[in-house]
Motif scaffolding. Structure first.
Motif, PDB file in Angstrom:
ATOM      1  N   VAL A 150      34.722  -3.064  27.454  1.00  0.00           N
ATOM      2  CA  VAL A 150      34.011  -2.007  26.992  1.00  0.00           C
ATOM      3  C   VAL A 150      34.575  -0.817  27.295  1.00  0.00           C
ATOM      4  N   TRP A 151      35.350  -0.599  28.330  1.00  0.00           N
ATOM      5  CA  TRP A 151      35.937   0.639  28.688  1.00  0.00           C
ATOM      6  C   TRP A 151      37.199   1.025  27.785  1.00  0.00           C
TER       7      TRP A 151
ATOM      8  N   PRO B 293      33.665  -5.353  31.649  1.00  0.00           N
ATOM      9  CA  PRO B 293      33.514  -3.966  31.755  1.00  0.00           C
ATOM     10  C   PRO B 293      35.049  -3.613  31.390  1.00  0.00           C
TER      11      PRO B 293
ATOM     12  N   THR C  24      32.721   0.518  20.992  1.00  0.00           N
ATOM     13  CA  THR C  24      32.236  -0.170  22.261  1.00  0.00           C
ATOM     14  C   THR C  24      31.397  -1.432  21.992  1.00  0.00           C
TER      15      THR C  24
ATOM     16  N   ALA D  57      31.792  -5.300  22.963  1.00  0.00           N
ATOM     17  CA  ALA D  57      30.909  -5.906  23.951  1.00  0.00           C
ATOM     18  C   ALA D  57      30.423  -7.088  23.553  1.00  0.00           C
TER      19      ALA D  57
END
Lengths: 451, 451
Positions: free
Chosen positions: A358-359, A355, A405, A409
């Motif tokens: 990705v952020w 997470p 992204t 990821a």
């Protein structure tokens, strides 16, 4: 003989001598060249010449040169040797070097090697071959000098003197109990700097890191790099000492893993031999699988363009920006993917960071997209006018955010699924982003231009 | 405590304790965590929390943790310490670790660090800082135990006992003459295994490799990896001993160089800190330069498409295969470029190999192109018909041959021009191949379709 003064290229006299079959002259010239450069020379020669040159080496030099060759080249060299030379060479290799050489070797090579060994060496080699490919057990040295904990420093040094000649290293000495279970390690440096009457127990580091023989060698090697140790004791499932992983082997494991990652990230199967030793067919074979796969995946872009043919027909000028947009998206995705793969490899990022990764990648992609959009809109206005420029600008922001992204990821998702993250290579991310980027572009065009 | 049993993630109790400001509990928990994991924990925390946690560490543990941090993170940590803690930490670092920390540090940090040191440590540090960035001199240890050649083994061991405590390593001992000029090296192992009455001269390896302090550290580190030595003596321009390059520093040099190459190859400036410690803005800053440059370069593709607009207008379907063709060309070019950069980095390919590399990459590109063309022509026929399929197939063969040639040649050309080959990154090759690939495609279309 300083490093900078060493000739990189094989001296022309040496090449001449080999060509003239003046073996005495060649032998003399080879004798003065360092082993790691000879190994490089051999990898660049064609197979027959290489064997001829290799046979000219003195016994000790031959072993040193041999150890520097890549496993595929070693196997080729070995098969060109006569029986006595073959047995001599194989018997004198360290067990871990022997096992490294046998990696991915045909069964008949393995049998011939094992058959030629003395009983003691065969036993050690077979034990290492029993561990899974890529494990610590495959690259550790079993030739260690274990100390017992209830003696003095002086007695320990005597034992090192008695048994040390055969060991690969004596700088890190494992300490075991009566059941050969690992108690800790002691550094030879501490023994030398202490009084001989000291109890060994006072110098043993009992909380020293250790690894299991079945663990992945790459993890153990990276651990050694992070903790700056010269050797790591290796134990079996009952915590009994079975060997030591030394730093030179660890460095090699890391280099190979990195070369593999680099190859995978560019969409090649890893070639473990010397680059100059690979034939054109081998190069093609290692690269074709991914290219075919990526070509198939790229048909998605054909389908997408076809689906938006009516949009394209109305404004043909949109086609002009297709390469620029998907190129930029691909670049942004590749940057994120490469950073994530490397951070995973060196252990800075782990699967549970998904997470967070990705952020941060999504935000940095949007920031990058916005910066690029500024430039692209100026260029677009100059080339075709403001309407299409706006389409290109808006599409760039979305595409960059999306590409970063996806790029960040995918390696982590791959790792979670136990796939090598490097396989989720830059070209794979690029190809995926190509197709989705086109959809983003055409949809943006429809909305902005109202078509 | 085996490696596999270590928790990767920071234990939640520890995070809780830090959050609750229960410093005693946190201190207790930190005491049981290995330094390299704490270093990773700190890099992931925000700056203020990291300093708080770092202050809780015991003195020895603090130094060990500090040494594992990336230089940028070290500088941040240092600035958060009070004067006494600051001086203590800096004074107790090894000179080479201190110099590594000061890399790219602002002048005021360098001044504050030097001012806090004892005269002896300051002198050593200033000497290392005098060598150019990225040189051997910057990462060697000056704290060595030089032996004199005309003594016995026993006398040498006595000297090691007397002086060894301060040295970074005593396993490789440099031997010097009266003018401190390097004669050779001797391994501690040989001293320990020999009779104390032996002459030291009988055990000195006089043709041992050595490096100059001003040489690039990466070259020296790769040499150590190739020759499997634990330490390399470093000399100045008068062949006087100035230090030793140890394997742990060499491994770090290689890892950093590889990380840098990987970043450069994906078109990022290298970020030397911990991935999770970089902010979104830093990530964007390190990537934007190349993306902007590549975007500008990609306008070439716009110009090319514009130049062939009439061709495209006649057969709009040609647009459908643009992403597929330039994508495949880019992939083939990236594979070749990546292989060449890596082979250069590990020393398997050198600048004079350019003709050989071009020749093999060109052929392998054509072979790959021919294989791909087969598949592409089947797909093309299914999608749009046989005429365009032939155009796509022919173009693929030419584009792949060209892309592989460019990809293989550019890193070597860059190296010859003293540019870092990794800068001639996959994205740069890809972008170049994009534009030229389009020209090849449209020209092929004109010839084959007769338009």
């Amino acid at each position: 003989m300083t490093y900078t003064q060493l000739p990189d290229e094989m001296p022309t006299e040496l090449l001449d001598a080999l060509e003239r079959h003046d073996l005495r002259d060649a032998q003399h010239l080879l004798g003065r060249r360092p082993p790691h450069l000879i190994a490089d020379d051999l990898a660049r020669m064609d197979a027959v010449d290489a064997v001829v040159a290799f046979r000219l080496l003195g016994k000790d030099q031959a072993i040193e040169v041999f150890e520097e060759l890549a496993p595929v080249d070693q196997q080729a060299m070995l098969m060109g040797l006569r029986d006595t030379a073959f047995r001599d060479l194989v018997e004198n290799l360290d067990p871990d070097d022997r096992v490294r050489m046998l990696r991915e070797a045909p069964a008949k090579v393995v049998r011939r090697v094992l058959a030629g060994l003395s009983a003691h060496e065969r036993r050690m080699t077979a034990a290492l071959l029993g561990y899974p490919e890529g494990s610590v057990g495959r690259c550790m040295t079993p030739e260690v000098v274990p100390l017992e904990v209830d003696v003095t420093v002086g007695q320990s040094l005597d034992r090192v003197r008695l048994r040390g000649a055969d060991a690969e290293t004596v700088y890190t000495l494992p300490v075991v109990d009566r059941g050969r279970r690992l108690t800790g390690v002691v550094a030879l440096r501490d023994l030398v700097l202490s009084s001989p009457d000291d109890a060994l127990a006072d110098h043993v580091v009992t909380d020293a890191l250790r690894v299991h023989a079945a663990e992945p060698a790459e993890d153990a090697a990276r651990l050694m790099r992070e903790t700056n140790v010269l050797a790591l004791p290796v134990v079996d499932s009952e915590e009994r000492l079975v060997g030591l992983l030394t730093i030179d082997d660890a460095v090699e494991v890391i280099e190979e893993a990195d070369t593999e990652d680099v190859a995978r990230q560019s969409g090649s199967a890893p070639w473990t031999g010397h680059y100059m030793a690979a034939t054109v067919w081998q190069l093609a074979r290692y690269r074709i699988v991914w290219l075919l796969f990526l070509l198939l995946a790229a048909t998605l872009t054909v389908t997408v363009t076809e689906a938006f043919e009516s949009t394209l027909d109305k404004v043909t000028q949109l086609a002009m920006f297709i390469p620029l947009l998907i190129g930029t998206g691909g670049n942004a995705g590749a940057q994120a993917a490469t950073a994530a793969v490397r951070a995973l490899a060196v252990g800075e990022v782990r699967v549970f960071d998904l997470p967070a990764v990705v952020w941060r990648e999504c935000r940095s992609g949007l920031v990058l997209g916005a910066m690029l959009a500024g430039l692209a809109m100026v260029l677009g206005t100059l080339f075709v006018g403001v309407h299409i420029a706006v389409v290109v600008g808006v599409a760039l922001v979305i595409i960059c955010g999306w590409a970063a992204t996806v790029g960040g990821a995918m390696p982590l998702l791959a790792k979670r699924l136990n796939i090598d993250p490097a396989v989720v290579s830059a070209p794979m991310v690029t190809t995926l982003v190509d197709a989705t980027g086109l959809v983003i572009y055409f949809l943006t065009a429809r909305v902005v231009l109202g078509i």
